[in-house]
Design an enzyme around this catalytic site. Structure first.
Site, PDB file in Angstrom:
ATOM      1  CG  ASP A 133      23.542  44.028  33.889  1.00  0.00           C
ATOM      2  OD1 ASP A 133      22.762  44.116  32.927  1.00  0.00           O
ATOM      3  OD2 ASP A 133      23.688  44.925  34.740  1.00  0.00           O
ATOM      4  CB  CYS A 165      -0.721  37.877  25.485  1.00  0.00           C
ATOM      5  SG  CYS A 165      -0.530  38.745  27.048  1.00  0.00           S
ATOM      6  CB  CYS A 167       3.696  43.509  28.962  1.00  0.00           C
ATOM      7  SG  CYS A 167       3.927  42.979  27.264  1.00  0.00           S
ATOM      8  CB  CYS A 172       3.856  50.039  30.021  1.00  0.00           C
ATOM      9  SG  CYS A 172       5.152  51.267  30.269  1.00  0.00           S
ATOM     10  CB  CYS A 231       9.230  49.856  36.769  1.00  0.00           C
ATOM     11  SG  CYS A 231       7.552  49.522  36.208  1.00  0.00           S
TER      12      CYS A 231
END
Ligand code: B12
Ligand code: SF4
Ligand code: SF4
Length: 340
Positions: free
Chosen positions: A131, A188, A191, A195, A238
Site C-alpha cells: 500500500d 454494468c 457502482c 456512489c 466507504c
C-alpha cells in the site's frame, strides 16, 4: 526457483492470490499524471511527490524485471451496509475491522521475499511494498492476472471478488509473467449509480475529493460543508461501490483471525462510539488501520455522522422496505432503542 514455486509459497504463507507482471511500460501507468493534474488527489500530496516513481517501478528498483503481486481476501461474515436499515449504526469500511493489514501482510511479504532469497542461486534486487510504496498496485495486479480494474477503480478477481488487499514485490528476477486479467464489467454501471457522492466521475476514474473514503480517512481539518450530508453515517472509509458490485454478491469469507471484526467496531452504534473515552479509543485503535485518523479524526467523523442521523431523525435504528435491520449494538446502556 521458478514462477510456480513463488506462487505455491505465497499460498502456503496465507496469500489467496499471486500473479506476476512484467516491469514494463504498461499504458495504464500514465493515467496517474492526468489524474493528478485534474486535482483528483485532493490533499494527498504524497501522490504528487512520488508521481515519477509511481510511473515506473524501474525508478524504484532500476534492475527490476518483474512485479510479484499478491491478493489477500479480507471479507468476513457481516452484512453489507447496503443491506442494513440501521442508520444509527456507524459505518466502518470492511478492510478496517481487523488488524492493520500493513503489519500483517507486510510480515507475510517479507517471509516470501526471505524464502526467495534462500532459494535463488544468485543474489537479486528486490523491494516489498504493501500500500504505502510508490507503486501503482492496481495496474500491476491487472497485468499479473490477479484481477481487472473495475469501473469503481477496484481490482476484481472473477473467483473471489474485490475484497482483497494488494501487495507487491518488485524484483530483478526474470520470472515467467502471467496473462493480464480481462475487463468483465461489461455494460454494468451499478457502482457509478450507487456512489452517494458521485465520486466516480467516469468509468474507472475516481475524484477523491468527493469520495467518502478520502474525506473520512485522508482529509485533515474540518469536513467541507458541501460534502457532510453525503457522508451519511460513514465514520471511516466507504464500501458502497464494492457492496453493489455483482462480483461481490457471493464473495467468500476469510477465516483468518487477523481480519475478524474487533468488538469495538463491530456493528457499533454511533452514540456508543461517541461516548467512548479517549483512552478507550486509543486502545481500540492500537494495531488497527483506523489509527490513521487518530482519535481526533475519528471524533470529527462521528460528530458529522451523528448530525446526519439527527437531521434525518434516525439516530435510532430504523427499518424500511427491502432492508433488513442488522443485529443491534450490544451496549444496552447507550442503545437508542433501549433509551426510548
Ligand atoms: C490513493 C489511494 C486511495 C485514494 C484514491 C483512490 C483511487 N481510486 O485512486 C482514496 C483515499 C480515495 C482510496 C480509497 C479506497 N481505497 Co485506496 N489506495 C490508494 C493508493 C495508495 C494509491 C492508488 C492510486 O495510485 N490512485 C491513483 C489513480 C490514478 O489510480 P486508480 O484509480 O487506481 O487508476 C487506475 C484506473 O483508473 C485505471 N483506469 C484508467 N482509465 C480507465 C478506464 C476504465 C474504463 C477503467 C475500468 C479503468 C481505468 O487505470 C488507472 C491507473 O492507475 C493504493 C495503494 C497503491 N500503492 O497503489 C490504495 C488502494 C488502491 N486502496 C485500496 C482500498 C481497499 C481502498 C478502499 C476500498 C478503502 C475503503 N473501503 O474506504 C477505497 C476504495 C475507493 C475506490 N473506489 O477506489 C486497495 C484496493 C484493493 C483493490 N481490490 O483494488 C489498495 C490497492 C491498497 C492495498 N494495498 O490493498 N484509496
Ligand atoms: S468508496 Fe464510497 S464515496 Fe468513494 S467512490 Fe466508492 S461509493 Fe463513492
Ligand atoms: S458494479 Fe458493475 S461496473 Fe462497477 S465494478 Fe462492479 S461489475 Fe464493474
Amino acid at each position: 526457483m521458478n514462477a510456480a514455486d513463488v506462487k505455491a509459497k505465497a499460498v502456503q504463507l496465507g496469500f489467496d492470490l499471486c500473479g506476476i507482471a512484467a516491469a514494463a511500460d504498461h499504458p495504464e501507468l500514465i493515467v496517474l499524471r492526468e489524474w493528478l493534474d485534474h486535482g483528483y488527489a485532493g490533499e494527498m500530496a504524497y501522490l504528487h511527490r512520488t508521481a515519477d516513481r509511481r510511473a515506473d517501478v524501474r525508478r524504484v528498483v532500476p534492475s527490476a524485471q518483474t512485479v510479484i503481486v499478491t491478493g489477500t481476501l479480507y471479507n468476513t461474515d457481516r452484512p453489507y451496509s447496503t443491506e442494513c436499515a440501521d442508520r444509527g449504526r456507524a459505518q466502518i469500511a470492511r478492510y478496517a475491522w481487523g488488524d492493520d493489514y500493513h503489519d500483517v501482510i507486510g510480515g507475510r511479504l517479507e517471509s516470501l521475499l526471505s524464502w526467495m532469497r534462500e532459494q535463488s542461486r544468485e543474489p537479486f534486487d528486490a523491494r516489498a511494498y504493501v500500500d504505502t510504496g510508490p507503486v501503482q498496485e492496481r495496474v500491476y495486479a491487472q497485468h499479473a492476472g490477479v484481477g481487472w480494474i473495475g469501473k469503481n477503480t477496484c481490482v476484481i478477481n472473477p473467483e473471489i471478488g474485490s475484497w482483497i488487499f494488494l501487495a507487491a514485490i518488485i524484483c530483478s528476477l526474470p520470472l515467467e509473467v502471467d496473462a493480464p486479467s480481462l475487463d468483465q464489467c461489461g455494460t454494468c454501471t451499478l457502482c457509478i449509480e450507487a456512489c452517494p457522492t458521485q465520486a466516480i466521475v467516469a468509468p474507472g476514474v475516481l475524484d477523491s475529493t468527493r469520495c467518502i473514503s478520502y474525506l473520512t480517512i485522508e482529509l485533515r481539518g474540518d469536513l467541507p460543508a458541501a460534502q457532510r450530508d453525503g457522508i451519511g453515517s460513514h465514520v471511516y472509509g466507504c464500501d458502497i461501490c464494492q457492496e453493489v458490485c455483482p462480483w461481490n454478491a457471493s464473495a467468500p469469507r476469510s477465516a483468518d483471525p487477523a481480519w475478524q471484526p474487533r468488538p469495538a467496531w463491530d456493528r457499533v452504534n454511533l452514540l456508543t462510539l461517541a461516548r467512548r473515552t479517549d483512552d478507550e479509543l486509543v486502545v481500540a485503535l492500537r494495531g488497527s488501520p483506523m489509527r490513521r485518523t487518530k482519535v481526533q479524526g475519528l471524533r470529527r467523523n462521528v460528530a458529522v455522522a451523528l448530525e446526519n442521523a439527527a437531521i434525518k431523525g434516525c439516530a435510532a435504528p430504523t427499518s424500511s422496505a427491502g432492508l433488513q435491520p442488522c443485529d443491534a449494538d450490544t451496549d444496552a446502556e447507550t442503545s437508542t432503542k433501549k433509551r426510548r
